[in-house]
Design a protein around this motif. Structure first.
Motif, PDB file in Angstrom:
ATOM      1  N   ILE A  81      10.146 -12.149 -18.553  1.00 38.91           N
ATOM      2  CA  ILE A  81      10.320 -12.818 -17.255  1.00 38.91           C
ATOM      3  C   ILE A  81      10.092 -11.771 -16.179  1.00 38.91           C
ATOM      4  N   PRO A  82       9.075 -11.942 -15.359  1.00 39.79           N
ATOM      5  CA  PRO A  82       8.775 -10.931 -14.341  1.00 39.79           C
ATOM      6  C   PRO A  82       9.919 -10.805 -13.349  1.00 39.79           C
ATOM      7  N   ARG A  83      10.194  -9.587 -12.964  1.00 36.66           N
ATOM      8  CA  ARG A  83      11.272  -9.330 -12.024  1.00 36.66           C
ATOM      9  C   ARG A  83      10.877  -9.870 -10.637  1.00 36.66           C
ATOM     10  N   TYR A  84      11.903 -10.300  -9.908  1.00 34.50           N
ATOM     11  CA  TYR A  84      11.602 -10.797  -8.574  1.00 34.50           C
ATOM     12  C   TYR A  84      11.405  -9.623  -7.636  1.00 34.50           C
ATOM     13  N   LYS A  85      10.291  -9.606  -6.939  1.00 32.34           N
ATOM     14  CA  LYS A  85      10.033  -8.515  -6.011  1.00 32.34           C
ATOM     15  C   LYS A  85       9.950  -9.053  -4.595  1.00 32.34           C
ATOM     16  N   LYS A  86      10.351  -8.204  -3.681  1.00 35.15           N
ATOM     17  CA  LYS A  86      10.380  -8.653  -2.288  1.00 35.15           C
ATOM     18  C   LYS A  86       9.043  -8.387  -1.605  1.00 35.15           C
ATOM     19  N   LYS A  87       9.034  -8.635  -0.339  1.00 33.00           N
ATOM     20  CA  LYS A  87       7.852  -8.419   0.521  1.00 33.00           C
ATOM     21  C   LYS A  87       6.655  -9.211   0.026  1.00 33.00           C
ATOM     22  N   GLY A  88       6.913 -10.394  -0.469  1.00 34.75           N
ATOM     23  CA  GLY A  88       5.817 -11.275  -0.823  1.00 34.75           C
ATOM     24  C   GLY A  88       5.054 -10.874  -2.067  1.00 34.75           C
ATOM     25  N   ARG A  89       5.657  -9.936  -2.837  1.00 38.34           N
ATOM     26  CA  ARG A  89       4.922  -9.522  -4.017  1.00 38.34           C
ATOM     27  C   ARG A  89       5.259 -10.391  -5.225  1.00 38.34           C
ATOM     28  N   SER A  90       6.107 -11.407  -4.997  1.00 39.08           N
ATOM     29  CA  SER A  90       6.400 -12.315  -6.094  1.00 39.08           C
ATOM     30  C   SER A  90       5.738 -13.663  -5.882  1.00 39.08           C
ATOM     31  N   SER A  91       4.560 -13.616  -5.340  1.00 35.35           N
ATOM     32  CA  SER A  91       3.828 -14.868  -5.194  1.00 35.35           C
ATOM     33  C   SER A  91       3.408 -15.349  -6.570  1.00 35.35           C
ATOM     34  N   ALA A  92       3.109 -16.623  -6.649  1.00 33.35           N
ATOM     35  CA  ALA A  92       2.779 -17.216  -7.946  1.00 33.35           C
ATOM     36  C   ALA A  92       1.640 -16.452  -8.617  1.00 33.35           C
ATOM     37  N   GLY A  93       0.679 -16.045  -7.801  1.00 35.37           N
ATOM     38  CA  GLY A  93      -0.471 -15.325  -8.367  1.00 35.37           C
ATOM     39  C   GLY A  93      -0.081 -13.998  -8.978  1.00 35.37           C
TER      40      GLY A  93
END
Lengths: 445, 594
Positions: B528-540
């Protein structure tokens, strides 16, 4: 024609005189030794059976206390001396080789709550219900002299636990708060509180000597650094921990004995999940102590048994009980890794072997070799069902046997229910929570 | 003192060639020193030491030892590093293959396996080294040029060898109660003779001492020593009897009737018997209980042998089949059709690899019983009635009154016997003596002990079967052997099976565990990919991160295999280059090439 026929000279194969030992020529060719595996297996089976035959762990019972034994302390430099404090405030000093009491002193009024020997082995400290910390000489007073403490500190509140620093003249007590004392002063050099009303145990780390761990009544285990003014962090669990003990060989690890029948080994750095959950007791675990090798620890429980756990094993390798032993309150593993000492409710201190089938005393070299060999064999074939069955079988008191089964049934039922819930709910809504994660509520820093 | 010091001071004036002796505090000069050593010796041998040095250096590189060890005298060690062990010797003591690569997540297991691999390799090496120290060499017989070894008579051999060995060739004339069956004890010291007409004799055959001699006044079908020379079993006309070495009857076992042949399984303490009523029975001689009785339903059984490697009993039948039996199964483990006619005799070699059978169709066949495949088939004009294999793989076959001994029947096609000998009357029983170059033959006129050089294992193991053991040692051995008596249930075709992982049970257990837990505890955790901030956790980006770890293990194997391929390719290219270089030397004919 060239011919050679086997012709052995008997003198090369037979001893010369009766005073010699017999000659045994060896040939390790595997084809001369068929059934290697099955013979080894048979040997392993025999060794396992013999181990169970010779498993007689109980050595002696030291009686003399007039109330339940509440705390034990090992001498730091002498193997044969043991200190015990009872619920009527009496402290006894025992000689373990002679198995007799050598000295008795009335230390406190009410319980003796904690006891510890100074690292140099010249004096020991006791705390009691009478709100005092007393320091005593190890040697008995000379003829005509009165039994008097070297030093007495009168505290404000009741002390419930005590531990001494490994290298310096500093000790820690716990009660309503955790205090760190300098031996030279009558007031604590540091006091730690974290919104808790009482602590049940405090322990210095034997490796990283400035670190402390304590069990609080709000179900938490709190870690401190002696050099810092505030506690480091704490982990809150679902039930209260009774005591805590550091692994003497691996500085990061500590184990706590919990009211929920289990013991938990934590890595100090990652408190969010215990490393191992040690299950087997069927009642609250009251005390534990690590072996000096740090490979195993022993736990004492309210269910009247003592269990020995490997440090990374979820289940105990050994269980000790006798008909007469009641709730075991305190336990110690001797510094030579050979004996276990337990103090229980019914006023006795019991001496056990740490390795139930071990032969005591000096072993002849061949004896030792044979013992090592059979130990290795047992290890090698431990997973074979027949051997496993024999090695794991322990006789248990009827009550404990039934309670164990009951626990198992309850656990199975809970698991079944959870499984059914998961089956009938939307995928992902009921996650699988492992046994390790279940018991930790939160970590506070 | 003064004189010696003077001599040291001015040596150059007296003798030019003399050199100060090498001292360990001097700087060693390797290359020069070696050359000097070479010149000091004879001129012709100059090259030899240098070669030696080169060889030694090469080995040093092989073994990867640091710098060459030097003696205090400054000389380099000519044989640095541990001694070389030949490959086949290492192979002989090989118990298992190296463990395959263990996945990285099982780091504890990996560590344990590595350590155990190390230990087993050390044991293997040590055993292979000790092999060098074995005191005795095997016997042999070589003829002169164009002399067949089979024409050499026993008298010639006994004349050529020493007195003790010569005394091992003898005849016992026992014409009254013959023909004789025989059995050597496991140590090879004691001989048991059983005459058809009731005569039993126990002999310490090397000292020619008679231990006991009785006549049971009944016909005797077979005799067999039990685990030691203190007891033996006799299959008599009706029942099976057990006697001790003084000839006193210990037991009469009425459960075993009409026994024709017997085999003793020494590590299981089992006496296997076959009877005229087609029963195969096992008797545990340590507790005196019948372990198994199997009705083979194949008629009269009188051909029997055991596989010493896995304690399986081989029976030969009148319809040409050989069947394999264990006490744990009521049916035969294996049925092999070996001959056109009835099977007359069966023998299995010491390593449990080969089975030799002879039948009424006058053929002698060799089988590989690990794969159950025929290897060789020979035609003997008279057909062999008795077969016996020695510890070192010699095969003796009796055809009428002639005993022939063959060598290497399974590896090379044999045309001539190794040795041959004619006894007085038809051979009835035959056995090679363990740890001796002796073949015992029981026949109508008594017993003949023959010398067969190269038959016996030269080096015995003192803890297993020691021909020179004392009474005390025998007693001690007996206790030990009884303690590690193998349970009859462990008799299987593959005796090493007990030491292997029971995969089927493991899978079953795992399945049960998964069922009970409701999830697979050994399953790989889903990434499960870690949640990253600054918009780096976009679906893509989440998808991209998932793709990075997807099929990681598969990728690893692919990478590994491609690397291997590259390596092989590279090696091939280098080899080609070398070949080109070698062939690039121009020959005179190259100018005609186009």
């Amino acid at each position: 024609m060239k011919v050679k026929v086997l012709s052995r000279n008997p003198d090369d194969y037979v001893r010369e005189t009766k005073l010699d030992i017999q000659r045994v020529p060896r040939n390790y060719d595997p084809s001369l030794h068929p059934f290697e595996v099955s013979r080894e297996y048979t040997r392993a089976l025999n060794a396992t059976k013999l181990e169970r035959v010779f498993a007689k762990p109980f050595l002696a019972s030291l009686d003399g206390h007039r109330d339940g034994v509440n705390c034990l302390a090992k001498h730091t430099t002498n193997l044969s001396t043991l200190f015990s404090g009872s619920c009527d405030g009496e402290v006894k000093v025992w000689n373990l080789t002679k198995r007799e009491c050598v000295r008795t002193l009335q230390a406190h009024e009410g319980f003796v709550r904690g006891m510890v020997v100074r690292y140099c082995g010249t004096s020991f400290f006791t705390v009691g219900d009478d709100k005092t910390i007393k320091q005593w000489k190890i040697e008995a007073p000379a003829y005509g002299e009165e039994e008097e403490p070297l030093n007495t500190i009168l505290g404000k509140t009741v002390f419930t636990g005590l531990d001494h620093h490994r290298k310096e003249g500093v000790f820690a007590t716990c009660g309503q708060q955790v205090d760190v004392w300098d031996e030279q002063r009558s007031s604590p050099i540091r006091s730690f509180t974290w919104g808790v009303d009482s602590f049940s145990a405090v322990r210095f780390n034997p490796v990283e000597t400035e670190l402390l761990a304590s069990c609080a009544s709000d179900r938490s285990i709190v870690l401190y650094d002696m050099r810092e003014p505030a506690p480091l962090k704490k982990v809150i669990m679902t039930m209260r921990s009774n005591t805590v003990c550091w692994n003497p060989m691996e500085a990061y690890y500590f184990t706590c004995s919990n009211e929920d029948y289990n013991l938990y080994t934590y890595d100090m750095r990652y408190l969010d999940k215990p490393i191992t959950v040690h299950m087997d007791h069927v009642s609250a675990v009251l005390d534990l102590d690590y072996s000096p090798t740090g490979k195993e620890f022993v736990s004492a429980s309210f269910d009247k048994t003592i269990r020995i756990f490997p440090k990374d094993g979820g289940h105990s390798r050994e269980v000790y009980h006798t008909k007469r032993m009641q709730h075991v309150i305190c336990i110690k593993w001797s510094a030579d890794n050979k004996y276990i000492l337990s103090g229980s409710d019914e006023m006795n201190i019991r001496l056990w072997k740490a390795n139930a089938a071990e032969k005591l005393g000096v072993l002849a070299p061949r004896e030792r070799q044979a013992a090592n060999y059979s130990q290795k064999l047992k290890e090698k074939y431990q997973h074979h069902p027949q051997i496993k069955r024999i090695a794991n079988h322990r006789h248990l008191p009827k009550i404990i046997y039934h309670q164990t089964r009951e626990q198992r049934v309850m656990k199975e039922a809970r698991r079944k229910k959870e499984r059914n819930v998961r089956k009938h709910s939307r995928p992902g809504t009921v996650p699988v929570v492992s046994e390790k994660e279940k018991h930790v509520v939160t970590v506070v820093k | 003192m003064a004189a010696t010091s003077e001599a040291v001071v001015n040596p150059a004036h007296v003798e030019k060639t003399k050199k100060a002796p090498a001292r360990y505090w001097d700087e060693p000069q390797e290359g020069k020193d070696e050359n000097k050593v070479g010149k000091d010796g004879e001129q012709t041998e100059e090259t030899l030491p240098q070669k030696h040095v080169e060889k030694a250096k090469k080995r040093k590189n092989d073994e990867d030892r640091g710098d060459a060890k030097k003696f205090i005298s400054g000389k380099p060690d000519p044989f640095p590093g541990p001694a070389h062990i030949s490959k086949d010797r290492m192979q002989k003591f090989k118990r298992r293959d190296k463990t395959k690569k263990i996945p990285r997540q099982h780091y504890k297991l990996k560590d344990m396996m590595a350590r155990s691999d190390e230990v087993s390799e050390m044991a293997q090496k040590q055993a292979a080294r000790i092999d060098l120290l074995l005191p005795e060499d095997a016997g042999f017989l070589e003829g002169d040029e164009d002399e067949d070894t089979c024409t050499i008579s026993q008298e010639d051999i006994s004349d050529a060898v020493d007195i003790t060995s010569a005394s091992k060739y003898f005849d016992l004339k026992l014409s009254q109660f013959g023909p004789y069956r025989l059995d050597y004890s496991r140590t090879g010291r004691h001989l048991l003779l059983g005459g058809r007409r009731g005569h039993i004799a126990c002999i310490d055959w090397q000292t020619k001492q008679l231990m006991c001699e009785i006549n049971v006044m009944e016909s005797i079908n077979d005799v067999k020593w039990l685990h030691s020379e203190a007891m033996y079993a006799v299959a008599q006309k009706k029942w099976l009897y057990i006697y001790d070495s003084n000839g006193i009857e210990l037991h009469c076992i009425r459960k075993f009737n009409d026994v024709l042949r017997m085999q003793f399984l020494p590590y299981h303490f089992l006496l296997a018997t076959v009877s005229a009523t087609s029963f195969l029975q096992y008797l545990d001689v340590s507790v005196g209980k019948e372990v198994a009785a199997i009705n083979t339903k194949t008629g009269r059984l009188d051909v029997m042998c055991q596989n010493p490697q896995n304690a399986i009993v081989h029976l030969g039948h009148s319809n040409g089949t050989v069947t394999l039996w264990s006490p744990n199964q009521k049916e035969a483990l294996v049925k092999m059709l070996c001959h056109q006619g009835a099977v007359r005799s069966v023998a299995v070699d010491k390593t449990g690899t080969y089975m030799v059978t002879s039948g009424m169709d006058k053929k002698l066949k060799v089988y590989d019983i690990r794969a159950f495949k025929p290897l060789k088939s020979y035609f003997l004009p008279a057909g062999a009635s008795c077969l016996s294999l020695s510890q070192r793989g010699l095969l003796s076959a009796a055809t009428g009154d002639i005993v022939q001994v063959y060598r290497d029947v399974w590896s090379t096609p044999v045309t001539k016997p190794y040795m041959a000998h004619r006894v007085q009357r038809t051979v009835w029983g035959m056995q090679f003596c363990p740890f001796e170059d002796v073949l015992g033959v029981g026949h109508g006129e008594g017993f003949t002990s023959m010398l067969i050089p190269g038959a016996g294992e030269p080096n015995f193991d003192g803890l297993d079967s020691n021909p020179y053991r004392s009474v005390k040692q025998r007693q001690e051995w007996e206790v030990k052997a009884l303690l590690e008596k193998i349970h009859p249930e462990l008799i299987t075709l593959d005796p090493t099976e007990l030491g292997q992982v029971d995969q089927a049970t493991f899978q079953q257990k795992h399945q049960d565990r998964v069922q009970a837990l409701g999830f697979d505890p050994l399953a790989k955790e889903k990434f499960i990919p870690r949640y990253k901030k600054k918009g780096r956790s976009s679906a893509g980006s989440i998808e991209r991160r998932k793709r990075q770890v997807a099929n990681e293990d598969l990728r690893e194997t692919v990478q590994q295999s491609s690397e291997d391929k590259m390596k092989i390719e590279k090696e091939r290219k280098e080899r080609e280059k070398k070949e080109v270089l070698l062939s690039s030397k121009k020959s005179a004919l190259d100018r005609f090439k186009k």
